[in-house]
Design a protein around this motif. Sequence first.
Motif, PDB file in Angstrom:
ATOM      1  N   SER A 139       0.834  -1.195   0.000  1.00  0.00           N
ATOM      2  CA  SER A 139       0.000   0.000   0.000  1.00  0.00           C
ATOM      3  C   SER A 139       0.872   1.249   0.000  1.00  0.00           C
ATOM      4  O   SER A 139       1.994   1.244   0.519  1.00  0.00           O
ATOM      5  CB  SER A 139      -0.910   0.023   1.235  1.00  0.00           C
ATOM      6  OG  SER A 139      -1.819  -1.073   1.205  1.00  0.00           O
ATOM      7  N   PHE A 140       0.355   2.316  -0.600  1.00  0.00           N
ATOM      8  CA  PHE A 140       1.038   3.603  -0.596  1.00  0.00           C
ATOM      9  C   PHE A 140      -0.003   4.697  -0.748  1.00  0.00           C
ATOM     10  O   PHE A 140      -1.122   4.452  -1.211  1.00  0.00           O
ATOM     11  CB  PHE A 140       2.082   3.681  -1.714  1.00  0.00           C
ATOM     12  CG  PHE A 140       1.513   3.610  -3.105  1.00  0.00           C
ATOM     13  CD1 PHE A 140       1.351   4.754  -3.874  1.00  0.00           C
ATOM     14  CD2 PHE A 140       1.143   2.382  -3.670  1.00  0.00           C
ATOM     15  CE1 PHE A 140       0.832   4.692  -5.161  1.00  0.00           C
ATOM     16  CE2 PHE A 140       0.627   2.310  -4.956  1.00  0.00           C
ATOM     17  CZ  PHE A 140       0.463   3.468  -5.708  1.00  0.00           C
ATOM     18  N   SER A 141       0.369   5.904  -0.355  1.00  0.00           N
ATOM     19  CA  SER A 141      -0.551   7.036  -0.422  1.00  0.00           C
ATOM     20  C   SER A 141      -0.109   8.005  -1.504  1.00  0.00           C
ATOM     21  O   SER A 141       1.080   8.290  -1.649  1.00  0.00           O
ATOM     22  CB  SER A 141      -0.623   7.758   0.921  1.00  0.00           C
ATOM     23  OG  SER A 141      -1.215   6.932   1.902  1.00  0.00           O
ATOM     24  N   VAL A 142      -1.067   8.515  -2.253  1.00  0.00           N
ATOM     25  CA  VAL A 142      -0.811   9.539  -3.255  1.00  0.00           C
ATOM     26  C   VAL A 142      -1.411  10.839  -2.711  1.00  0.00           C
ATOM     27  O   VAL A 142      -2.623  11.039  -2.742  1.00  0.00           O
ATOM     28  CB  VAL A 142      -1.417   9.159  -4.619  1.00  0.00           C
ATOM     29  CG1 VAL A 142      -1.088  10.223  -5.666  1.00  0.00           C
ATOM     30  CG2 VAL A 142      -0.904   7.790  -5.069  1.00  0.00           C
ATOM     31  N   MET A 143      -0.531  11.703  -2.237  1.00  0.00           N
ATOM     32  CA  MET A 143      -0.960  12.926  -1.559  1.00  0.00           C
ATOM     33  C   MET A 143      -1.212  14.037  -2.575  1.00  0.00           C
ATOM     34  O   MET A 143      -0.978  13.883  -3.782  1.00  0.00           O
ATOM     35  CB  MET A 143       0.108  13.362  -0.555  1.00  0.00           C
ATOM     36  CG  MET A 143       0.570  12.251   0.372  1.00  0.00           C
ATOM     37  SD  MET A 143      -0.766  11.538   1.362  1.00  0.00           S
ATOM     38  CE  MET A 143      -1.047  12.888   2.503  1.00  0.00           C
ATOM     39  N   GLU A 144      -1.676  15.183  -2.082  1.00  0.00           N
ATOM     40  CA  GLU A 144      -1.990  16.324  -2.944  1.00  0.00           C
ATOM     41  C   GLU A 144      -0.750  16.980  -3.533  1.00  0.00           C
ATOM     42  O   GLU A 144      -0.842  17.774  -4.470  1.00  0.00           O
ATOM     43  CB  GLU A 144      -2.777  17.384  -2.158  1.00  0.00           C
ATOM     44  CG  GLU A 144      -4.199  16.987  -1.802  1.00  0.00           C
ATOM     45  CD  GLU A 144      -4.284  16.106  -0.559  1.00  0.00           C
ATOM     46  OE1 GLU A 144      -3.208  15.810   0.037  1.00  0.00           O
ATOM     47  OE2 GLU A 144      -5.405  15.717  -0.179  1.00  0.00           O
TER      48      GLU A 144
END
Length: 320
Positions: free
Chosen positions: A262-267
């Motif tokens: 899992s990974f996050s794609v931030m603004e």
Amino acid sequence: MEIMKLLPTGKDYLWGGTRLREEYGKKINLDPLAETWECSVHPEGLSVVANGRYVGKTLAEVLHKHPEFLGSKVDNSKKLPILVKFIDAKKDLSVQVHPDDEYAREHEYQNGKTEMWYVVDADDDASLIYGFAHTVTAELLRDAVAEGTLDKRLQKIKVHKGDLYYVPAGTVHGIGAGTLVAEIQESSNVTYRVYDYGRVDKNGNKRELHFDKAVEVMNMGVAPDVGQKPKLVHYYPGCSREILCRCKYFETERIQVKQGFSFSVMETSFQVLLCLSGDGGVEVEHRRPTRFSKGDCLFIPAGIGRCHVIGEAELLKIRC
């Protein structure tokens, strides 16, 4: 907001091969198929969205309408600052150099071109050119090109599958025959050829050289040591991850997925996934997984949130 699978533009440069079509499923009717521009808004090779609400539109059109998809680091320009491609070098590429941003914007009205190469595959005897073996001058280089002895001045390096090379603007270079490369670069197509082995195109004409511009932008000193250093690999349940390259233009991470991660794609920034082998899918909360397989490229808009990759695959993950 959704993940976009991209269709590339192809290039039929004379040094190319057939692997991108035969092994990576590129349905592009070019022979040879030297390059595929997988994630690109450059006018000389636009990527097209293959799925979802934007299907059939170019990525450039989508990002022009939705600059927020680029992220806060880059949305003021409304243009994707990078270009992601595959390169299949059946024959040697020309000896060439790219200018930096300042020179390119003044003389070519484009960005400069700093790039990195990840060697996806390489023949046993494959090599590349990276800079000079000793300090040179413009006069020495001009004589060497005229006499066909430039080879003696260049640093040649054997390459292997999994190698990484960072190539800043101003570095004389050339990808060698038998090498398949994933290239991450600034969004630019400015190349100055120094030497092209006397080859001719399909019309029997020698390709243009750009010697005078090349010597204005190249680093003529001794090339740095680019021997492969041990990479720091982080192991997690279901995957391993390693940073390949981090520079002012992009960050590239290699991820070996065994089960999932899992990974996050931030603004702050978009992200791009390029699949080098295997297959799988990317899940975003409350949406169907976006499937991918060997050779596929996905554009993930900034701010989409938490993503989960399932499957078994080798991926490059790119962001600004």
